[in-house]
Enzyme design. Structure first.
Site, PDB file in Angstrom:
ATOM      1  N   ASN A 195       0.973  -1.091   0.001  1.00 39.09           N
ATOM      2  CA  ASN A 195       0.186  -0.105   0.068  1.00 39.09           C
ATOM      3  C   ASN A 195       0.794   1.434  -0.065  1.00 39.09           C
ATOM      4  OD1 ASN A 195      -2.405   1.529   0.208  1.00 39.09           O
ATOM      5  ND2 ASN A 195      -2.371   1.613   2.296  1.00 39.09           N
ATOM      6  N   ASP A 231      -3.120  -3.941  11.003  1.00 36.10           N
ATOM      7  CA  ASP A 231      -3.400  -2.706  11.841  1.00 36.10           C
ATOM      8  C   ASP A 231      -3.135  -1.663  10.530  1.00 36.10           C
ATOM      9  OD1 ASP A 231      -3.093  -3.686  14.208  1.00 36.10           O
ATOM     10  OD2 ASP A 231      -1.008  -4.102  14.092  1.00 36.10           O
ATOM     11  N   LEU A 232      -4.385  -0.606  10.720  1.00 31.73           N
ATOM     12  CA  LEU A 232      -4.334   0.024   9.275  1.00 31.73           C
ATOM     13  C   LEU A 232      -3.081   1.204   9.295  1.00 31.73           C
ATOM     14  CD1 LEU A 232      -5.972   1.470   7.180  1.00 31.73           C
ATOM     15  CD2 LEU A 232      -7.223   3.107   9.040  1.00 31.73           C
ATOM     16  N   ASP A 233      -2.318   1.163   8.046  1.00 32.15           N
ATOM     17  CA  ASP A 233      -1.220   1.861   7.691  1.00 32.15           C
ATOM     18  C   ASP A 233      -0.160   1.935   8.572  1.00 32.15           C
ATOM     19  OD1 ASP A 233      -2.667   2.755   5.737  1.00 32.15           O
ATOM     20  OD2 ASP A 233      -3.467   4.795   6.580  1.00 32.15           O
ATOM     21  N   GLU A 234       0.111   0.717   9.327  1.00 32.74           N
ATOM     22  CA  GLU A 234       1.190   0.444  10.279  1.00 32.74           C
ATOM     23  C   GLU A 234       1.853  -0.936   9.896  1.00 32.74           C
ATOM     24  OE1 GLU A 234       0.012   0.620  14.404  1.00 32.74           O
ATOM     25  OE2 GLU A 234      -1.270   2.612  14.437  1.00 32.74           O
TER      26      GLU A 234
END
Length: 290
Positions: A195, A231-234
């Site tokens: 992403n 874990d969103l964007d992690e």
């Protein structure tokens, strides 16, 4: 691999608990098979006590092939508790690209693909909008429209899984795909979904992040390419790009700079992945660039 020419190169990537004799054992094995190593990199993560290795080689003498090497290498690998894989360096990575309505990352990836900068085969482009269908089909690439809503999200993710399996997709690239993947989907493909998103200090969430950055007088615009996790964007970071800005930049100028950093970071991350240079190491990556 039968003609043993320089164009028939193989990539070996391996990781295992750190210890003495591992690199020597691998290089000795390859030498015994008649291999000429054109590239060898390794890294010892002392925190996790784990060794990461990547080598690129061709068979200079003898009859060894990718098939026979994959058959014989486990005898060595099992002794070190090694996770490993071998690839034909020439085989493109089968890739599925997912987009919404922003076209800059998709356009940049397709440009680099045409220029031979990234060794991938785009199996299809999936989007929750129809906006980019003309761009994709103009390139002769299959376009799949999967509109997503709260009501159909689970069903559309099942369809996405079927598409990945049917096309033999090895890598999924979220090229500004503006939907959050479910935890189940993220856990299904660890280290296989990349992403891209903006990354500032401080972090700006929600709508119009570049306008928020403008009001805070940000001096650096950045973007981060990472593997997707629950874990969103992690997820583990693969590549980042930054560019300096100052008080003269309008919000629109910051948006333009942001597009540049996003395309650069994403393209480099995809290239590194398709060259089999990126290893997962807990919640971070090891990237063997040389």
């Amino acid at each position: 691999m039968s003609d043993n020419t320089l164009t028939d190169e193989i990539i070996l990537r391996a990781s295992c608990p750190a210890g003495s004799g591992i690199v020597a054992s691998i290089t000795s094995f390859l030498a015994e098979q008649g291999a000429y190593l054109s590239d060898l990199s390794h890294f010892d993560d002392r925190d996790n006590k784990r060794l990461f290795l990547r080598t690129r080689f061709h068979i200079e003498t003898g009859e060894a092939t990718l098939t026979t090497l994959c058959r014989d290498f486990p005898v060595l690998a099992d002794g070190f508790g090694m996770e490993w894989a071998m690839y034909s360096a020439q085989a493109p990575t089968r890739t599925l690209i997912m987009v919404s309505q922003y076209d800059h990352c998709l356009d940049d990836l397709l440009f680099r693909l045409h220029k031979g900068e990234i060794n991938m085969e785009v199996m299809a482009v999936v989007s929750n909008h129809q906006t980019l269908r003309p761009m994709v089909e103009r390139e002769g690439i299959r376009f799949i429209h999967l509109p997503v809503s709260k009501e159909n999200k689970a069903l559309q993710e099942k369809t996405l899984i079927d598409i990945v399996e049917d096309t033999g997709t090895e890598l999924v690239v979220l090229a500004r795909y503006m939907q959050i993947l479910s935890d189940d989907l993220c856990s299904r493909w660890p280290g296989r979904v990349i992403n891209i998103h903006h990354s500032f200090l401080p972090g700006f969430k929600g709508a119009k992040p570049y306008h928020q950055a403008h009001t805070r007088g940000v001096k650096l615009i950045g973007a981060t390419a990472h593997y997707v996790t629950a874990d969103l964007d992690e997820g583990p970071i693969i590549e980042q790009s930054v560019q300096g800005v100052d008080h003269t930049y309008t919000p629109e100028m910051l948006v333009a700079v942001g597009r540049d950093t996003e395309t650069q970071a994403l393209a480099r991350a995809v290239k590194l992945h398709t060259e089999h240079r990126v290893f997962l190491d807990g919640n971070k990556t090891v990237v063997l660039r040389q």
